[in-house]
Write a protein that holds these residues in place. Structure first.
Motif, PDB file in Angstrom:
ATOM      1  N   SER A 168       0.826  -1.208   0.000  1.00 32.62           N
ATOM      2  CA  SER A 168       0.000   0.000   0.000  1.00 32.62           C
ATOM      3  C   SER A 168       0.859   1.257   0.000  1.00 32.62           C
ATOM      4  O   SER A 168       0.503   2.256  -0.629  1.00 32.62           O
ATOM      5  CB  SER A 168      -0.935  -0.007   1.207  1.00 32.62           C
ATOM      6  OG  SER A 168      -0.230   0.164   2.424  1.00 32.62           O
ATOM      7  N   ARG A 181      -5.312   3.361   0.210  1.00 26.59           N
ATOM      8  CA  ARG A 181      -4.927   2.078   0.803  1.00 26.59           C
ATOM      9  C   ARG A 181      -6.106   1.121   0.898  1.00 26.59           C
ATOM     10  O   ARG A 181      -5.933  -0.102   0.883  1.00 26.59           O
ATOM     11  CB  ARG A 181      -4.337   2.309   2.201  1.00 26.59           C
ATOM     12  CG  ARG A 181      -3.082   3.159   2.215  1.00 26.59           C
ATOM     13  CD  ARG A 181      -2.545   3.282   3.635  1.00 26.59           C
ATOM     14  NE  ARG A 181      -1.547   4.328   3.734  1.00 26.59           N
ATOM     15  CZ  ARG A 181      -0.241   4.163   3.532  1.00 26.59           C
ATOM     16  NH1 ARG A 181       0.218   2.976   3.204  1.00 26.59           N
ATOM     17  NH2 ARG A 181       0.599   5.178   3.647  1.00 26.59           N
ATOM     18  N   ILE A 205      -3.685  -1.935   6.890  1.00 27.46           N
ATOM     19  CA  ILE A 205      -4.265  -0.865   6.077  1.00 27.46           C
ATOM     20  C   ILE A 205      -5.038   0.123   6.948  1.00 27.46           C
ATOM     21  O   ILE A 205      -4.968   1.335   6.744  1.00 27.46           O
ATOM     22  CB  ILE A 205      -5.200  -1.457   5.002  1.00 27.46           C
ATOM     23  CG1 ILE A 205      -4.403  -2.353   4.037  1.00 27.46           C
ATOM     24  CG2 ILE A 205      -5.893  -0.344   4.221  1.00 27.46           C
ATOM     25  CD1 ILE A 205      -3.282  -1.653   3.316  1.00 27.46           C
TER      26      ILE A 205
END
Length: 580
Positions: A409, A420, A463
């Motif tokens: 990401s 992301r 994330i």
């Protein structure tokens, strides 16, 4: 705290803190050990599956309800937060040890439930102190730092499994005693090394290589733990060989500390010149300097300094002072922050993006933790009785997802300004297929399904952490992060406690010709075997992930402009949140 802030970014202290944080992050994963001693809770104390799954809910509530440490992280230094975590760990696991070892007989169920909450709440205190401090110390690499720390946290289950198998000889009572004493001792030993530092906002050529080294070391450690766990299960190894596995594991865990050692022994010319221009404070720490000229064009000297203060200091002038100044025309009325700037907690609560991110995260981890809490029973239902292999596979997948999610990401957000949350979307699509694979119970697929689910589960963590900080700032990141973590216990209660536990006991009653009430009276003497034990549960989880995919797509579309603003030049640009 002001003396702590005098530690200069770009020097050894932040990297020492990151190295110590790796060990403490592994310790914070103590809640992952529930599958290792859950069978003892069921057999020794005579619980049925529903009671056991509700203890699993307690495990997740304690681990993830960290609103209190989220609030106090801005009021107290990191060592104080870590000390509280050590105390909760000692007291909670101490009660569980007394019960499982039968040192104290007939402890009430509610007391064990509460003790498990308190014990695993140490995870919230430890991870809040470590994650918040290190992300503030490296604000321009927050995705990488979050991936590294959460990656090591994902490996914690494999680390504890190695200790449980080799040193503790598969003894649940010894494991609880180890958690009760060992983790607090580790916290007390390392807590003074995790310190707040003034972040270096300029580009550092060596920083990237240092992060790559830590990531490579964590990958080697993950592969090593997976290999040694499988070897220990398949082969009958002599005790000296097994103990050598532990020694090598400890050395690999110490790898991140090689960076501050290298910085001490081989100081670069830049560091030497920088040190020569610094004057030492009474504590021996360098005082603050001007930020290096190699900053982004949007980062003028004034805006950088004010922004660093924005997540280090208090909220500034009182509301009364601001109102008086507004009345006199000295200042303009303070505007509400925009996405990407520093939000207060209640300012974020009215934002749709905040709740969309919470829902997406809740779906990913809430369904995944249902499998983790019932891992031993899922294995037994499909004919696999060794929980250590299943937990190690889940742990390695969890680690790979956390580390890989952070690295991948970070790459795409800098090169393509890709939000992301795209990766949360794709992994939840994969989770739909994985749950359908679980429901089918095809022979030979259990191990692969567990590892893949662990990977997708880990991506949700790695994330969520930087996404929260990018959308709502670092100043109150601790409370935002811990609020998001509440998706885990809520999911555990709904999907594990209410759904999976009920379906399992109901199916077990059918298999043995009993009513559900009769099964409750027999408690732990009856188990469920076969794919029907969890089939309906997995189908429901697959449907829930379908809902999560839709929410994730909506969120990704909404926050795309935020990422274009923050990463338009290929590197992170701090917004002028302090210029209200």
């Amino acid at each position: 705290m002001s003396s702590m802030a005098n530690l200069k970014g770009g020097t050894r202290p932040p990297w020492v803190g990151l190295g110590a944080g790796v060990w403490l992050q592994v310790a914070s994963g103590n809640a992952f050990n529930f599958p290792l001693y859950s069978h003892s809770l069921k057999s020794v104390l005579g619980f049925n599956q529903h009671q056991l799954t509700m203890l699993g809910v307690a495990n997740d509530i304690g681990e993830n309800v960290g609103l209190l440490p989220g609030f106090v992280i801005n009021k107290f230094p990191p060592w104080a937060i870590l000390l509280i975590g050590a105390l909760t760990c000692f007291s909670g696991y101490g009660v569980l040890y007394l019960a499982v070892s039968r040192t104290v007989e007939s402890l009430p169920y509610w007391l064990l439930w509460l003790a498990l909450c308190i014990a695993t709440n140490s995870s919230a205190w430890l991870s809040t102190a470590i994650l918040v401090t290190n992300m503030r110390n490296f604000p321009l690499s927050r995705g990488t730092v979050a991936g590294i720390l959460k990656g090591y946290g994902g490996l914690s289950a494999a680390v504890f499994t190695e200790i449980y198998s080799v040193l503790l000889r598969h003894s649940s009572s010894k494991l609880l005693a180890f958690l009760c004493i060992g983790i607090p001792l580790l916290c007390i030993t390392l807590m003074y090394f995790v310190r707040a530092c003034t972040p270096a906002l300029g580009e550092d050529a060596s920083e990237h290589s240092h992060f790559l080294f830590i990531q490579a070391a964590s990958i080697v450690l993950g592969l090593y733990l997976l290999t040694t766990t499988i070897l220990g299960d398949v082969l009958s190894l002599a005790p000296p060989i097994s103990f050598s596995f532990i020694v090598i594991m400890i050395l690999l865990l110490m790898a991140p500390l090689a960076i501050p050692v290298k910085m001490t022994l081989f100081r670069s010319v830049t560091n030497k010149s920088r040190t020569s221009n610094q004057s030492a404070t009474s504590s021996g720490c360098p005082i603050n300097e001007n930020v290096d000229e190699k900053t982004e064009p949007l980062l003028t000297h004034v805006s950088s300094a004010t922004h660093v203060g924005s997540f280090r200091d208090s909220d500034g002038p009182s509301e009364i002072d601001l109102l008086l100044a507004e009345g006199e025309g000295a200042v303009k009325k303070k505007r509400r922050p925009k996405r990407g700037e520093d939000f207060k907690f209640f300012e974020a609560l009215v934002k749709a993006d905040f709740w969309l991110l919470f829902l997406v995260y809740f779906v990913g981890v809430g369904t995944g933790v249902t499998v983790l809490n019932n891992l031993a029973q899922i294995g037994i239902a499909q004919g696999v009785h060794d929980t250590t292999i299943l937990l190690s596979l889940f742990s390695f997948g969890n680690f790979a997802g956390r580390l890989g999610g952070g690295v991948v990401s970070e790459h795409f957000v800098r090169t393509k300004t890709m939000p992301r949350t795209v990766w949360m979307t794709w992994t939840q699509v994969a989770m739909i297929a994985i749950y359908l694979l679980f429901a089918s119970a095809i022979d030979g697929t259990l191990y692969a399904a567990i590892a893949l689910l662990g990977f997708c589960y880990g991506v949700q963590f790695s994330i969520m952490v930087p996404t929260v900080s990018e959308l709502f700032g670092l100043k109150h990141f601790g409370i935002f992060y811990n609020f998001m973590l509440m998706g885990n216990p809520i999911g555990a209660f709904l999907f594990s406690g209410l759904l999976a536990g009920y379906i399992y006991d109901n199916e077990a009653a059918k298999q043995h010709g009993l009513t559900l009430h009769g099964l409750m009276l027999l408690k732990s003497s009856v188990s469920c075997l076969g794919p029907n034990c969890f089939r309906l549960t997995f189908l429901v989880l697959a449907g829930v992930c379908g809902f999560g995919v839709i929410m994730s797509i909506i969120l990704t579309i909404r926050i795309k402009p935020v990422y274009e603003m923050l990463y338009s030049g290929g590197s992170f640009r701090l917004p002028n949140s302090s210029r209200h």
